[in-house]
Design an enzyme around this catalytic site. Sequence first.
Site, PDB file in Angstrom:
ATOM      1  NE  ARG A 105       1.277  -9.450  -0.109  1.00 58.97           N
ATOM      2  CZ  ARG A 105       0.620  -8.622  -0.919  1.00 58.97           C
ATOM      3  NH1 ARG A 105       0.626  -8.846  -2.204  1.00 58.97           N
ATOM      4  NH2 ARG A 105      -0.064  -7.608  -0.456  1.00 58.97           N
ATOM      5  CB  THR A 109      10.980 -10.563  -2.189  1.00 62.89           C
ATOM      6  OG1 THR A 109      10.299 -11.246  -1.116  1.00 62.89           O
ATOM      7  CG2 THR A 109      12.338 -10.088  -1.676  1.00 62.89           C
ATOM      8  CG  ASP A 201      -4.299  -5.727   4.905  1.00 67.35           C
ATOM      9  OD1 ASP A 201      -3.106  -5.848   4.600  1.00 67.35           O
ATOM     10  OD2 ASP A 201      -4.878  -6.521   5.690  1.00 67.35           O
ATOM     11  CG  ASP A 204      -4.578  -3.731   8.199  1.00 70.74           C
ATOM     12  OD1 ASP A 204      -4.135  -4.327   9.209  1.00 70.74           O
ATOM     13  OD2 ASP A 204      -3.838  -3.165   7.366  1.00 70.74           O
TER      14      ASP A 204
HETATM   15  N1  URA Z   1      -4.368  -8.948   0.578  1.00 68.79           N
HETATM   16  C1  URA Z   1      -5.362  -8.119   0.989  1.00 68.79           C
HETATM   17  O1  URA Z   1      -5.768  -8.163   2.145  1.00 68.79           O
HETATM   18  N2  URA Z   1      -5.873  -7.244   0.110  1.00 68.79           N
HETATM   19  C2  URA Z   1      -5.449  -7.152  -1.164  1.00 68.79           C
HETATM   20  O2  URA Z   1      -5.972  -6.344  -1.925  1.00 68.79           O
HETATM   21  C3  URA Z   1      -4.423  -8.036  -1.572  1.00 68.79           C
HETATM   22  C4  URA Z   1      -3.900  -8.918  -0.684  1.00 68.79           C
END
Ligand code: URA
Length: 211
Positions: A105, A109, A201, A204
């Site tokens: 991602r 953008t 995330d 992560d």
């Molecule tokens: N990707 C993630 O890991 N967490 C989110 O909240 C949105 C996209």
Amino acid sequence: MPPNLTIVDHPLIQHKLTILRSKDTPTAKFRQVLREVAFVLGCEVTKDLALGEVEIETPMERGMFPYLEGKKLCFVSILRAGNGLVDGLLDLVPSARVGHIGIARDHETLEAKQYYYKTPDELGARQVILVDPMLATGNTAIAAADALKENGGKRIKFLCLVAAPEGVEAFSAAHPDIAIITAALDRGLNEKSYIVPGLGDAGDRIYGTKD
Ligand code: URA
């Protein structure tokens, strides 16, 4: 709620999801609980697999018994967070084939760009379960489903852990034929397109790449 959306509200999943949401849950525990959740979600996503029959002998007598037929399953992980869910799904179906799609991602953008694609042969003959823990804007999942269809995928479901209404709407509009199975439909997205309340995330959290 779109007709192609299923929210799995099994108490075990909801309990484990709360553990995953907590920022105090450390990496090792997060990984373990995600794997457990994936196992239960896997039961839901595979509940309509076609069964044939096979003749076997129990210690008592010979007979016909249910057996999965055909080319069976292919899990496709959207890298990298999808791998965390696939590990649990493979506990449930160890013989399943596994594909990987890398889509990054662009944080400016928010556009989805494919950098890796590898799926098993005869994708069209398999039930494909596309997997990503988070359905946020939907851009990544839409691009991954596009890629699966371009490569012959026909029977596809999308499995996630937490979805945002924005992502569900966008994905359903782009791929109305693909069922979405999730453990939670959260409130929405923040200004950085993270799901709120969400769990942060997912990559992560699984791999401990941010303290
Ligand atoms: N990707 C993630 O890991 N967490 C989110 O909240 C949105 C996209």
